[in-house]
Design an enzyme around this catalytic site. Structure first.
Site, PDB file in Angstrom:
ATOM      1  N   ASP A 165      -2.459  10.702  -2.432  1.00  0.00           N
ATOM      2  CA  ASP A 165      -2.813   9.653  -3.384  1.00  0.00           C
ATOM      3  C   ASP A 165      -3.262  10.229  -4.719  1.00  0.00           C
ATOM      4  O   ASP A 165      -3.206   9.539  -5.729  1.00  0.00           O
ATOM      5  CB  ASP A 165      -3.912   8.774  -2.791  1.00  0.00           C
ATOM      6  CG  ASP A 165      -3.370   7.888  -1.684  1.00  0.00           C
ATOM      7  OD1 ASP A 165      -3.016   6.736  -1.987  1.00  0.00           O
ATOM      8  OD2 ASP A 165      -3.272   8.350  -0.543  1.00  0.00           O
ATOM      9  N   ARG A 184       0.853  -1.176   0.000  1.00  0.00           N
ATOM     10  CA  ARG A 184       0.000   0.000   0.000  1.00  0.00           C
ATOM     11  C   ARG A 184       0.892   1.229   0.000  1.00  0.00           C
ATOM     12  O   ARG A 184       2.113   1.131   0.169  1.00  0.00           O
ATOM     13  CB  ARG A 184      -1.012   0.006   1.155  1.00  0.00           C
ATOM     14  CG  ARG A 184      -0.687  -0.720   2.398  1.00  0.00           C
ATOM     15  CD  ARG A 184       0.372  -0.108   3.264  1.00  0.00           C
ATOM     16  NE  ARG A 184       0.226   1.325   3.435  1.00  0.00           N
ATOM     17  CZ  ARG A 184       1.215   2.148   3.580  1.00  0.00           C
ATOM     18  NH1 ARG A 184       2.463   1.727   3.546  1.00  0.00           N
ATOM     19  NH2 ARG A 184       1.015   3.432   3.745  1.00  0.00           N
ATOM     20  N   GLY A 185       0.272   2.376  -0.226  1.00  0.00           N
ATOM     21  CA  GLY A 185       1.026   3.589  -0.487  1.00  0.00           C
ATOM     22  C   GLY A 185       1.037   3.810  -1.981  1.00  0.00           C
ATOM     23  O   GLY A 185       1.394   2.904  -2.757  1.00  0.00           O
ATOM     24  N   ALA A 186       0.608   5.001  -2.410  1.00  0.00           N
ATOM     25  CA  ALA A 186       0.386   5.240  -3.833  1.00  0.00           C
ATOM     26  C   ALA A 186       1.595   4.907  -4.702  1.00  0.00           C
ATOM     27  O   ALA A 186       1.457   4.192  -5.710  1.00  0.00           O
ATOM     28  CB  ALA A 186      -0.069   6.688  -4.048  1.00  0.00           C
ATOM     29  N   ARG A 230      -7.287  -0.673  -7.147  1.00  0.00           N
ATOM     30  CA  ARG A 230      -7.545   0.436  -6.222  1.00  0.00           C
ATOM     31  C   ARG A 230      -7.909   1.656  -7.071  1.00  0.00           C
ATOM     32  O   ARG A 230      -7.148   2.023  -7.969  1.00  0.00           O
ATOM     33  CB  ARG A 230      -6.320   0.772  -5.363  1.00  0.00           C
ATOM     34  CG  ARG A 230      -5.813  -0.313  -4.437  1.00  0.00           C
ATOM     35  CD  ARG A 230      -6.703  -0.607  -3.255  1.00  0.00           C
ATOM     36  NE  ARG A 230      -6.930   0.532  -2.384  1.00  0.00           N
ATOM     37  CZ  ARG A 230      -6.112   0.918  -1.395  1.00  0.00           C
ATOM     38  NH1 ARG A 230      -4.977   0.282  -1.180  1.00  0.00           N
ATOM     39  NH2 ARG A 230      -6.432   1.938  -0.622  1.00  0.00           N
ATOM     40  N   GLN A 289      -2.070   2.523  10.099  1.00  0.00           N
ATOM     41  CA  GLN A 289      -0.792   2.572   9.383  1.00  0.00           C
ATOM     42  C   GLN A 289       0.241   3.418  10.114  1.00  0.00           C
ATOM     43  O   GLN A 289       1.437   3.135  10.053  1.00  0.00           O
ATOM     44  CB  GLN A 289      -0.998   3.112   7.964  1.00  0.00           C
ATOM     45  CG  GLN A 289      -1.806   2.205   7.056  1.00  0.00           C
ATOM     46  CD  GLN A 289      -3.264   2.639   7.001  1.00  0.00           C
ATOM     47  OE1 GLN A 289      -3.833   3.097   7.995  1.00  0.00           O
ATOM     48  NE2 GLN A 289      -3.885   2.505   5.834  1.00  0.00           N
ATOM     49  N   ASN A 313      -5.899  12.245   0.252  1.00  0.00           N
ATOM     50  CA  ASN A 313      -4.940  11.474   1.051  1.00  0.00           C
ATOM     51  C   ASN A 313      -5.736  10.635   2.045  1.00  0.00           C
ATOM     52  O   ASN A 313      -6.968  10.660   2.064  1.00  0.00           O
ATOM     53  CB  ASN A 313      -3.954  12.419   1.759  1.00  0.00           C
ATOM     54  CG  ASN A 313      -2.788  11.668   2.374  1.00  0.00           C
ATOM     55  OD1 ASN A 313      -2.139  10.848   1.717  1.00  0.00           O
ATOM     56  ND2 ASN A 313      -2.506  11.927   3.642  1.00  0.00           N
ATOM     57  N   LYS A 314      -5.035   9.899   2.872  1.00  0.00           N
ATOM     58  CA  LYS A 314      -5.669   9.001   3.827  1.00  0.00           C
ATOM     59  C   LYS A 314      -6.730   9.727   4.649  1.00  0.00           C
ATOM     60  O   LYS A 314      -6.564  10.876   5.041  1.00  0.00           O
ATOM     61  CB  LYS A 314      -4.598   8.414   4.750  1.00  0.00           C
ATOM     62  CG  LYS A 314      -5.119   7.430   5.780  1.00  0.00           C
ATOM     63  CD  LYS A 314      -5.824   6.244   5.137  1.00  0.00           C
ATOM     64  CE  LYS A 314      -4.944   5.497   4.168  1.00  0.00           C
ATOM     65  NZ  LYS A 314      -5.652   4.377   3.501  1.00  0.00           N
TER      66      LYS A 314
END
Length: 342
Positions: free
Chosen positions: A233, A57-59, A91, A192, A243-244
């Site tokens: 993201d 995970r993580g763009a 995603r 996270q 973003n998150k």
């Protein structure tokens, strides 16, 4: 299995996406910090599932993994058109996934074979690491010596090719003596920040404190934090940033308390075809993720939940956007067009 430290710069020892020639090895981030387990993806379907299930995970890391998924498909003689569609659907919010796949698609259209596609995927990964190091330097230069910073989610080596975006700025700022205090929000529901960011910070010898997400505004009020530093993201053409989930409320609290707000992301995260944040598709995940912790249900049976994974911070709440191309202070559509327009 223990991660072998990589002899690069100080405070940077994790490499979570590793190409092995005939398979993609991924550090299973769902199990950290309790267990360091590697998963070998031997075909594009396995890579797609790993992206969907948050193994990776993580763009930026998602985009890199997808590129290697295309390589696996080419090595195995699969229909690359079908594989591109499958990977793209893994995603929906992180534009880096689409960017990396479009780059691979262009090479396919130009007649690239599996070996050429492997070189392209490696270039995507290498360029991301170089960009992260440069962004770290650019972002750290904005921070006054002795500052405290707060970060959200995980934006480090686990989320990228290495070093990180927002966490890369923190690494560079600590190394330069500019950052003296680091705080990480826990980042519910997947935690996270608690599981991954604290894992990286402790592993790489950066003193930091974990806070509950709901303690952020109180922390800002105390004066301990001068910057909030986050990743992204997707960044729209006007500077609005997805973003998150939880980033938007941090941006609002930072504005109220006079705390500066920095977004750090590679230019592949910028989507000039998306005019504003209102057009960004926000991924909704299974409500069960909110109703349980570590697989154990913590909410009464019959309760319902709403589980958006991202939110959008408006450009007017952002002090600076840092990419490898440079820094945009007080971002707006004109400044974004000047740096990223064709």
């Amino acid at each position: 299995m223990t991660i072998s430290p990589t002899p690069t710069r100080d405070h940077d020892t994790v490499r979570a996406v590793q190409w092995q020639g005939d398979r993609l090895r991924l550090l299973d981030q769902r199990l950290l910090p309790g267990e360091e387990r590697w998963i070998d993806c031997r075909d594009a379907a396995a890579v797609t599932q790993a992206i969907r299930d948050l193994v990776v995970r993580g763009a930026p890391a998602i985009g890199i993994a997808a590129a290697w998924g295309v390589v696996l498909a080419a090595q195995q003689g699969q229909s690359l058109d079908d594989v591109l569609v499958m990977l793209r659907a893994a995603r929906p919010t992180a534009v880096n996934l689409m960017w990396a796949l479009d780059r691979m698609k262009a090479r396919i259209a130009a007649g690239a074979d599996a070996a050429a596609l492997e070189r392209e995927a490696q270039a995507i990964q290498d360029e991301d690491l170089a960009a992260n190091r440069h962004m770290g330097e650019l972002g750290a230069a904005l921070i006054a010596p002795g500052s405290g910073v707060l970060t959200h989610c995980n934006t480090g080596s686990l989320a990228t090719a290495g070093y990180g975006t927002a966490l890369g700025v923190i690494r560079a700022g600590v190394a330069a003596g500019r950052i003296h205090r680091v705080y990480a929000g826990e980042t519910r529901p997947w935690q996270q920040g608690a599981r991954l960011t604290m894992y990286e910070l402790v592993r790489d010898g950066i003193p930091a404190q974990l806070i509950a997400d709901s303690a952020a505004a109180h922390l800002m009020k105390s004066g301990a934090v001068q910057w909030v530093i986050v990743g992204a993201d997707r960044i729209a053409a006007n500077g609005d940033t997805a973003n998150k989930i939880g980033t938007y409320q941090l941006a609002i609290a930072a504005k109220y308390h006079g705390v500066k707000f920095m977004v750090v992301a590679p230019s592949s995260t910028v989507d000039m075809a998306t005019a504003t944040g209102e057009e960004i598709e926000i991924e909704l995940r299974d409500p069960a993720e909110l109703l349980a912790t570590a697989g154990r249900r913590t909410v009464v049976d019959g309760a319902q939940a709403w589980n958006p994974v991202f939110d959008v911070a408006p450009a007017e709440l952002i002090t600076a956007i840092v990419t490898e191309r440079g820094v945009i202070e007080r971002p707006d559509a004109i400044a974004m067009q000047a740096m990223f327009g064709s």
